[in-house]
Structure formats: structure tokens, C-alpha cells
Design a protein around this motif. Structure first.
Motif, mmCIF file in Angstrom:
data_model
loop_
_atom_site.group_PDB
_atom_site.id
_atom_site.type_symbol
_atom_site.label_atom_id
_atom_site.label_comp_id
_atom_site.label_asym_id
_atom_site.label_seq_id
_atom_site.Cartn_x
_atom_site.Cartn_y
_atom_site.Cartn_z
ATOM 1 N N ARG A 55 0.823 -1.239 -0.145
ATOM 2 C CA ARG A 55 -0.028 0.096 0.051
ATOM 3 C C ARG A 55 0.936 1.413 0.027
ATOM 4 O O ARG A 55 0.643 2.276 -0.736
ATOM 5 C CB ARG A 55 -1.022 -0.023 1.099
ATOM 6 N N PHE A 56 1.790 1.396 0.847
ATOM 7 C CA PHE A 56 2.553 2.261 1.118
ATOM 8 C C PHE A 56 3.896 2.451 0.036
ATOM 9 O O PHE A 56 4.343 3.545 -0.415
ATOM 10 C CB PHE A 56 3.236 2.499 2.371
ATOM 11 N N ARG A 96 1.910 4.215 -2.490
ATOM 12 C CA ARG A 96 1.391 5.499 -2.166
ATOM 13 C C ARG A 96 2.377 5.995 -0.988
ATOM 14 O O ARG A 96 2.125 5.741 0.053
ATOM 15 C CB ARG A 96 0.124 5.682 -1.535
ATOM 16 N N ARG A 113 3.375 10.406 2.586
ATOM 17 C CA ARG A 113 4.131 11.985 2.471
ATOM 18 C C ARG A 113 4.343 12.502 3.899
ATOM 19 O O ARG A 113 5.567 13.207 4.000
ATOM 20 C CB ARG A 113 3.103 12.670 1.699
ATOM 21 N N ARG A 134 8.533 14.078 4.036
ATOM 22 C CA ARG A 134 8.783 15.838 3.976
ATOM 23 C C ARG A 134 10.141 16.000 4.473
ATOM 24 O O ARG A 134 10.637 15.630 5.350
ATOM 25 C CB ARG A 134 7.597 16.306 4.526
ATOM 26 N N SER A 173 -1.231 18.153 0.333
ATOM 27 C CA SER A 173 -1.704 19.028 1.609
ATOM 28 C C SER A 173 -1.972 17.779 2.434
ATOM 29 O O SER A 173 -1.637 16.746 2.227
ATOM 30 C CB SER A 173 -2.767 19.906 1.450
ATOM 31 N N ALA A 174 -2.586 18.100 3.596
ATOM 32 C CA ALA A 174 -2.466 16.984 4.832
ATOM 33 C C ALA A 174 -2.988 15.759 4.247
ATOM 34 O O ALA A 174 -2.058 14.811 4.340
ATOM 35 C CB ALA A 174 -3.375 17.676 5.918
ATOM 36 N N ARG A 209 -3.801 14.733 -2.147
ATOM 37 C CA ARG A 209 -2.553 14.994 -3.209
ATOM 38 C C ARG A 209 -3.421 15.076 -4.658
ATOM 39 O O ARG A 209 -4.092 14.135 -4.871
ATOM 40 C CB ARG A 209 -1.830 13.678 -3.138
ATOM 41 N N ASP A 248 -5.673 12.298 -4.736
ATOM 42 C CA ASP A 248 -5.509 11.125 -3.853
ATOM 43 C C ASP A 248 -6.181 11.355 -2.506
ATOM 44 O O ASP A 248 -5.789 12.507 -2.338
ATOM 45 C CB ASP A 248 -3.911 10.849 -3.490
ATOM 46 N N TYR A 249 -6.672 10.680 -2.182
ATOM 47 C CA TYR A 249 -7.262 11.007 -0.572
ATOM 48 C C TYR A 249 -6.920 9.602 0.135
ATOM 49 O O TYR A 249 -7.104 8.523 -0.237
ATOM 50 C CB TYR A 249 -8.562 11.034 -0.559
ATOM 51 N N SER A 250 -6.282 9.655 1.294
ATOM 52 C CA SER A 250 -5.842 8.872 2.072
ATOM 53 C C SER A 250 -6.509 8.988 3.441
ATOM 54 O O SER A 250 -6.217 10.157 4.083
ATOM 55 C CB SER A 250 -4.312 8.795 2.333
ATOM 56 N N SER A 251 -6.770 8.040 4.000
ATOM 57 C CA SER A 251 -7.051 7.718 5.423
ATOM 58 C C SER A 251 -6.500 6.497 6.014
ATOM 59 O O SER A 251 -5.863 5.667 5.327
ATOM 60 C CB SER A 251 -8.678 7.787 5.917
ATOM 61 N N MET A 252 -6.639 6.290 7.253
ATOM 62 C CA MET A 252 -6.175 5.130 7.980
ATOM 63 C C MET A 252 -6.394 3.777 7.031
ATOM 64 O O MET A 252 -5.668 2.898 6.836
ATOM 65 C CB MET A 252 -6.460 4.904 9.440
ATOM 66 N N LEU A 253 -7.754 3.636 7.127
ATOM 67 C CA LEU A 253 -8.137 2.111 6.527
ATOM 68 C C LEU A 253 -8.392 2.076 4.995
ATOM 69 O O LEU A 253 -8.892 1.143 4.575
ATOM 70 C CB LEU A 253 -9.312 1.663 7.394
ATOM 71 N N TRP A 254 -8.556 3.308 4.390
ATOM 72 C CA TRP A 254 -8.680 3.136 2.940
ATOM 73 C C TRP A 254 -8.346 4.641 2.452
ATOM 74 O O TRP A 254 -7.872 5.225 2.989
ATOM 75 C CB TRP A 254 -10.481 3.158 2.642
ATOM 76 N N ASP A 255 -8.258 4.370 1.005
ATOM 77 C CA ASP A 255 -7.809 5.446 0.195
ATOM 78 C C ASP A 255 -8.321 5.393 -1.101
ATOM 79 O O ASP A 255 -8.980 4.541 -1.513
ATOM 80 C CB ASP A 255 -6.358 5.741 0.103
ATOM 81 N N LEU A 256 -8.212 6.675 -1.818
ATOM 82 C CA LEU A 256 -8.883 6.588 -3.060
ATOM 83 C C LEU A 256 -8.116 7.380 -3.935
ATOM 84 O O LEU A 256 -7.533 8.456 -3.575
ATOM 85 C CB LEU A 256 -10.417 7.496 -2.747
ATOM 86 N N ARG A 257 -8.291 6.861 -5.078
ATOM 87 C CA ARG A 257 -7.799 7.737 -6.557
ATOM 88 C C ARG A 257 -8.692 7.765 -7.518
ATOM 89 O O ARG A 257 -9.394 7.287 -8.015
ATOM 90 C CB ARG A 257 -6.417 7.178 -6.863
#
Lengths: 261, 409
Positions: free
Chosen positions: A250-251, A254, A257, A261, B64-65, B68, B94-103
Motif C-alpha cells: 500500500r505505502f 502511495r 508523505r 517531507r 496537503s494534509a 494529493r 488522492d485521498y488517504s485515511s487510515m483504513l482506506w484510500d481513493l484515487r
């Protein structure tokens, strides 16, 4: 009286160290050099310098997490430079008793490629360091002998000869100068099969970071080609609480980030 | 039009959503020259170049936090068509959180264990790019898609939703001599329209069990290489419906890396195998072995086989005069890579050889990195063997010598 006690203690300690077998010294050295703390983050700059002075640079962030001291380890590398590898990531799951698992992520193809890891003598990113120089070698793969004690750059060192049990390495043996104070290797000479030194590692600067003596500048010199690689560690941080979950596909795909940094 | 709107919205929205936070912007890219010369006589249109272009690529990344934005835009001048073009290679959020992410957006998707042998990687390819000696990244075509990653404790799951169909790009008839027994007739092409029902879905479940990587794949969509049928006096190229059910495994072994991948291509519109215009269902598999034999020298060997279902039906309904495919066909792929001079010089060899039909592709290549920013490759694509209707043998008169030179910034 007090002085006598201290003197006695020093004597017992030093004789203890002296009698400590070479293998144990190497084990302590490995822990001090490659397994400090539970995890680590560092920004690494490598300068690859040819005999004519032509220079290439590699800049990367390395994350490391230890499962057990001297045992399993995870590495994660993110490349910042040169531009053609920017964004590439590289992951190693290191096992003491079998071949590593290695993966490379190529962003242009959005592809994770697993890499055969048998040959640990292959160059790490084209530098004078091999994969093994970067992530270490199982202590039991070599026979270790304590040759002598010697002062190197003002530090008392234990000089150890390590001979690979299998003849599958480009060197026939290596000699390490291990600091008695920090147990870090201050110098390693690699001897080829005709008994000549062909490659030399030197620890050029050691800094105490969060209580862990750390080699922050090091050089690997190839005496045959005149090529050398100078490595500097910046922004070293220990015990930042890296989760095992970071070291997964996963990482790899991705990069985390906030950590890079 | 719809997809341009979506991408436009994504681009516009991305910086807005995070103005309050710290924003990181980085730029990069390259200038590239890419030329490929025919070695076996002129092209069908009389030209001698398979490819000739100068190209600029600009990569933009905004961080950003937990968001992406990334885009990769190419601008190029094609000397063969004498035109300048813009190509949006990638543009996503891209959006990422702990348990899932999305592109979300235009992206390149790659999975499966093959090296130029694809079974469960059902995403679009550009074979013309590969056969013309373009850099490898152009072999993969982007899709406008939504990709969701879910990461529970015990496994990982990727869900890809593709609303807009993208076919494979095949060699173009002006630049490539192709086997075409039906030439001279009008040809129409019909792509699956973007409807809810036609939305493609691809899933991958995967897990690493201390070095043994296993994955399961599911796909519901279409073949990306067209089938042909007659419609009145003209020909119609169309993309039949396809499901793929597959699995793969990869682990260290035999002193190297071994892998196995398999997939069942369920030809949904011709499950009985009686329609001669639609491929029959097939079972495909791949065995791979990769090993470093000495310092910086790696060998990868791949064996791949394909077994056709309902072969007797296929034979029974095959129109007269059409070349007959075998029930079982297989191929061997070999890649050799030697790195030298502190990995600045790369000697590469890639070959595909169809054991069934005897046709082949040979691709030797030399790449040298002049500095950290400049590299160049010279290579050749050589086709031959087999019959003129073979996949590779049919390209026999298209051998070419190529040059790629790139400045990265």
C-alpha cells in the motif's frame, strides 16, 4: 580506596572485553551500527565520485524498523534525486536466515516489481556500497577472529577478521576496526582473493543522536577503480513510532508523505 | 466531453479544498527525442520512420494534509503526421485515511506478476508504442477511473471502477505492415458506450504472508482488442464482453523468485463457443522465474500458455479461409539485464517466442546515463518467423531501430 575500586573495575571490564569472543563483538557492533533504537528515519545523500572527479548524486529518505535486534528488519526507501528516479520507492523485508524480500515501485508504470535478491554483492543504486553494506550480513555467515587491539583516529579499537564461510562473496575476508567505546565500525578493509585490499569503508563522522552514536558521514572507496561514494545522514530521528503497516505494498505505491517531507 | 469536465473539476477543486493548510508544490518532467527507423523497407505510406517526435512532459504535484493532486501532461511534435499535440497522461486526486484510500481521475493501473505478458492486468496497453521503440512507460495507457483501496487487518483490496472504455492501441496501418485479409472494405468501429451497465469493474484482493504474496483478481468488462464482423458490405470492429477470474502467487525459491499467475477469460457473449466473430473462453496461465546470476545481471524467464474452451465448436463454426487457431498455444519470454559502469550502462535483451506458431520478437537495447539528468537508449525491434497472420510474424516487415534521448528536470 575509591581509586583502587575504579581501577579494579576498569581492569576487570577491559579484560572482560578482551576475552569477549569476536563473534559477540561483531554482534554488538551490528546492533550499534544497523539496529540502533526500534526504528529510524533519515535523509541520505550519496555522492558517487569517479576517479576523474565526475559526480552523481542520489538523495533518498530511508525508514527502518526492527522486529528483533540482529534479526528481522524492514526498510523503506523513497528517492528524491536524481530526477529520473524521483518518486520511486524500494522496500526490503530482511530476514537473518533466508533471502530478503525486495520490491521496487516504478511510478511511471504504477507498477510494483518484486526483485530477486540472491546476489547481495550487487551495487546499491550504482554506488560503491552493496546491498549487504547497507543492510548488513548475518553474523553466522562469517568466521570471526579478534586479531588485536589498536588505536585508530584516537579511539581504542578491536580489530576483527571476518571470513565468509561460503565462497560466494567478491571478497575473501574483511578486517573491521570496531570502536571499543561505541562499537561502531570505524574502518573496514575488504580483501580480494589474492589477498589485496580493494575496497575500504571509513566512518568519517560520528554524532550522538538521541543517545545513539550514529555514523553521519561515511565513505566507501574502491581502490582499484579510484571510484568512491560519500554518504551523509541528515535529519536522523530514532524511535518515531513507525508502524509495521508502513512496510507494505500500500505505502510502496502511495508513499506516506507526512513521513517523507 | 463528460470526462474532460470531470478532470477539469478535479484540477480546480484540488487546491481549494486545502487552502487553510500547508501546501507543497513540486514540478518535474523531461524533454525527449524519440526516433525509430524502419529497417525492412518503407512503411505502407512510403515513409521510413515508425516514430519521430520531440516531447516535453510536465509533472505537477500538490500536497496537503491528506489530499494529493498529481498531473502529468505531455506536449509533443509528431514529425510523421506533422502536428503538435497535447496528451493528458495522468491527472488525479488522492485521498488517504487510515483504513482506506481513493484515487479519482486519469490514472495508469498495473497489477499482476507478468513482465509484458499480461493475464490479470486487464488495463489498456499501447502495443504500437512498444513495437515502435518508445520508452516502456508509454506501453501503458491511462484510464479515467475511480480506484479505492481498502486495508482491513488480514488483507488488502483494490476496487477499480472505469466508466469510460479505453481500447488497446494497435499498430497503425500507415506505419506498420499488417496482415489484413479483408483490406479494401470500409471499416467501422464501435466502442462500448459509457452507460452504467457498461461500467468496468476490476477487483484485486492481495496479501503478503511473510514473503509469499497471493492475490485474487476479478474483472467485468470488455476485451480491449477488437473482434471483427461483417455488417452489410463493411466491417465492424467491436469489443466483446469479458469477465476474468484469476489468481497469482509470488515467492522466493530455487535461488531466485518464482511466480505463477492464472486467469479464466470468460467470453460472456460466446460461452458456447459457436460465434465465430467472438473469441471463445480461454484459460491462461503464466510461470515466471527471475534470478540474479552474478553481480548486476538478472535473468527473467516466463512461460505462458492459453487453452481454448469449446474447441470443437470453434472449428465447426470457423468461416472458410480463416486461419485456424490451435487449441493450446504457448510462448516463452526471456529478459536479460546486465548493469555496468556503476549502473550507468545497461545492456538489455527481451524476446518473445511463440512455441506454437514459431513467430518471435527480439528487442536488444543499450542505455547509457550520461549524467544524472541525461540518458539515451538505442535498441531494435525485430519480428519474424511463423505465418503472416501470426501476432508477431505478421509484423515481419516492421523491424526498426530506435533512439530515445531524454533530459530530466
Amino acid at each position: 580506596m575509591k581509586h583502587l575500586v575504579v581501577l579494579l573495575m576498569v581492569l576487570t571490564l577491559s579484560s572482560y572485553v578482551y576475552s569477549e569472543d569476536a563473534k559477540e563483538i561483531m554482534r554488538r557492533s551490528q546492533n550499534a551500527f544497523l539496529y540502533q533504537a526500534d526504528d529510524m528515519k533519515v535523509k541520505v545523500t550519496m555522492r558517487l565520485i569517479s576517479s576523474s572527479g565526475a559526480e552523481r548524486r542520489r538523495v533518498l529518505t530511508m525508514l527502518r524498523r526492527d522486529v528483533t535486534d540482529g534479526g528481522r528488519q524492514f526498510y523503506y526507501i523513497y528517492f528524491h534525486e536524481p530526477p529520473d528516479v524521483k518518486g520511486m520507492t524500494f522496500m526490503v523485508h530482511k530476514y537473518p536466515d533466508r533471502d530478503d524480500d525486495r520490491w521496487l515501485f516504478i511510478p511511471a508504470l504504477n507498477m510494483v516489481k518484486r526483485i530477486a535478491a540472491r546476489d547481495r554483492a550487487s551495487s546499491f543504486v550504482g554506488s560503491d556500497f552493496t546491498y549487504e553494506d547497507v543492510s548488513g550480513r548475518d553474523i553466522d555467515e562469517d568466521e570471526h577472529q579478534l586479531l588485536r587491539k589498536e588505536v585508530l583516529k584516537g579511539e581504542n579499537c578491536l580489530v576483527i577478521k571476518s571470513i565468509p564461510r561460503k565462497e560466494d562473496m567478491p571478497y575473501s575476508y574483511r578486517i573491521s576496526w570496531i570502536s571499543e567505546k561505541t562499537y561502531l565500525p570505524l574502518k573496514i578493509e575488504y580483501y580480494n582473493h589474492t589477498g589485496k585490499v580493494y575496497k575500504v569503508f571509513t566512518a568519517d563522522e560520528v554524532k550522538n543522536i538521541q543517545g545513539y552514536p550514529t555514523v553521519v558521514r561515511r565513505t566507501m572507496r574502491n581502490l582499484q577503480s579510484g571510484h568512491r561514494t560519500e554518504v551523509s545522514f541528515e535529519e536522523v530521528k530514532y524511535n518515531i513510532g513507525l508502524e509495521e503497516g508502513i512496510f507494505t505494498e500500500r505505502f510502496l505505491r502511495r508513499p506516506p508523505r507526512s513521513l517523507l517531507r | 466531453m463528460l470526462r474532460i469536465l470531470i478532470i477539469g473539476c478535479l484540477i480546480l477543486l484540488s487546491p481549494l479544498t486545502s487552502t487553510a493548510e500547508e501546501i507543497d508544490l513540486s514540478l518535474g518532467g523531461f524533454l525527449q527525442g524519440n526516433y525509430s527507423m524502419s529497417l525492412a523497407g518503407s512503411n505502407p505510406d512510403g515513409g521510413d520512420l515508425k516514430w519521430a517526435e520531440e516531447r516535453v512532459q510536465l509533472k505537477i504535484e500538490v500536497l496537503s494534509a491528506d489530499l494529493r493532486f498529481f498531473s502529468k501532461t505531455d506536449l509533443y511534435y509528431d514529425h510523421i503526421c506533422r502536428e503538435a499535440e497535447v496528451e493528458f497522461r495522468e491527472a488525479y486526486i488522492d485521498y488517504s485515511s487510515m483504513l482506506w484510500d481513493l484515487r479519482a481521475g486519469r490514472q495508469i493501473i498495473t497489477w499482476g506478476i507478468g513482465d509484458l505478458v499480461f493475464i490479470n492486468d486487464v488495463f489498456p496497453k499501447d502495443y504500437e508504442a512498444f513495437f515502435s521503440g518508445r520508452p516502456m512507460e508509454y506501453m501503458k495507457r491511462p484510464v479515467d477511473a475511480l480506484k479505492i483501496g481498502v486495508y482491513p487487518e488480514s488483507f488488502s483490496l483494490d476496487i477499480v471502477i472505469i466508466p469510460f472504455f479505453e481500447p488497446n492501441r494497435l499498430p497503425e496501418a500507415r506505419r506498420f505492415h499488417l496482415y489484413n485479409p479483408l483490406s479494401g472494405t470500409g471499416i467501422k468501429e464501435e466502442e462500448p458506450p459509457a452507460t452504467l451497465e457498461n461500467t468496468e469493474l476490476a477487483l484485486r484482493f492481495y496479501r503478503d504472508l511473510t514473503g509469499v504474496e497471493i492475490a485474487l483478481y476479478l474483472y467485468r468488462g470488455f476485451y480491449r482488442t477488437p473482434s471483427v464482423k461483417t455488417e452489410g458490405t463493411s466491417l465492424l470492429l467491436f469489443y466483446p464482453e469479458l469477465n476474468v477470474y484469476g489468481a497469482s502467487m509470488q515467492l522466493n525459491g530455487l535461488g531466485g523468485l518464482i511466480g505463477i499467475e492464472a486467469g479464466y477469460y470468460d467470453s460472456r457473449q460466446d460461452r458456447a463457443g459457436t460465434n465465430p466473430f467472438i473469441p471463445n473462453s480461454t484459460l491462461r496461465f503464466l510461470l515466471t522465474y527471475q534470478r540474479q546470476f552474478w553481480r548486476d545481471f538478472t535473468v527473467t524467464i516466463q512461460y505462458s500458455g492459453q487453452y481454448m474452451d469449446d474447441y470443437s465448436e470453434y472449428l465447426r463454426t470457423l468461416p472458410q479461409g480463416m486461419p485456424e487457431a490451435r487449441r493450446y498455444s504457448d510462448l516463452l519470454a526471456v529478459r536479460l539485464t546486465q548493469l555496468l559502469m556503476y549502473q550507468n550502462l545497461k545492456l538489455g535483451w527481451f524476446s518473445l517466442w511463440s512455441l506454437t506458431d514459431g513467430d518471435y520478437l527480439l528487442n536488444p537495447e543499450i542505455r547509457y546515463r550520461f549524467s544524472d539528468r541525461i540518458w539515451a537508449s538505442i535498441g531494435a525491434m525485430v519480428f519474424g518467423g511463423g505465418e503472416e497472420w501470426g501476432q508477431l510474424g505478421g509484423l515481419d516487415r516492421n523491424d526498426n531501430l530506435y533512439l530515445q534521448i531524454r533530459y530530466e528536470f
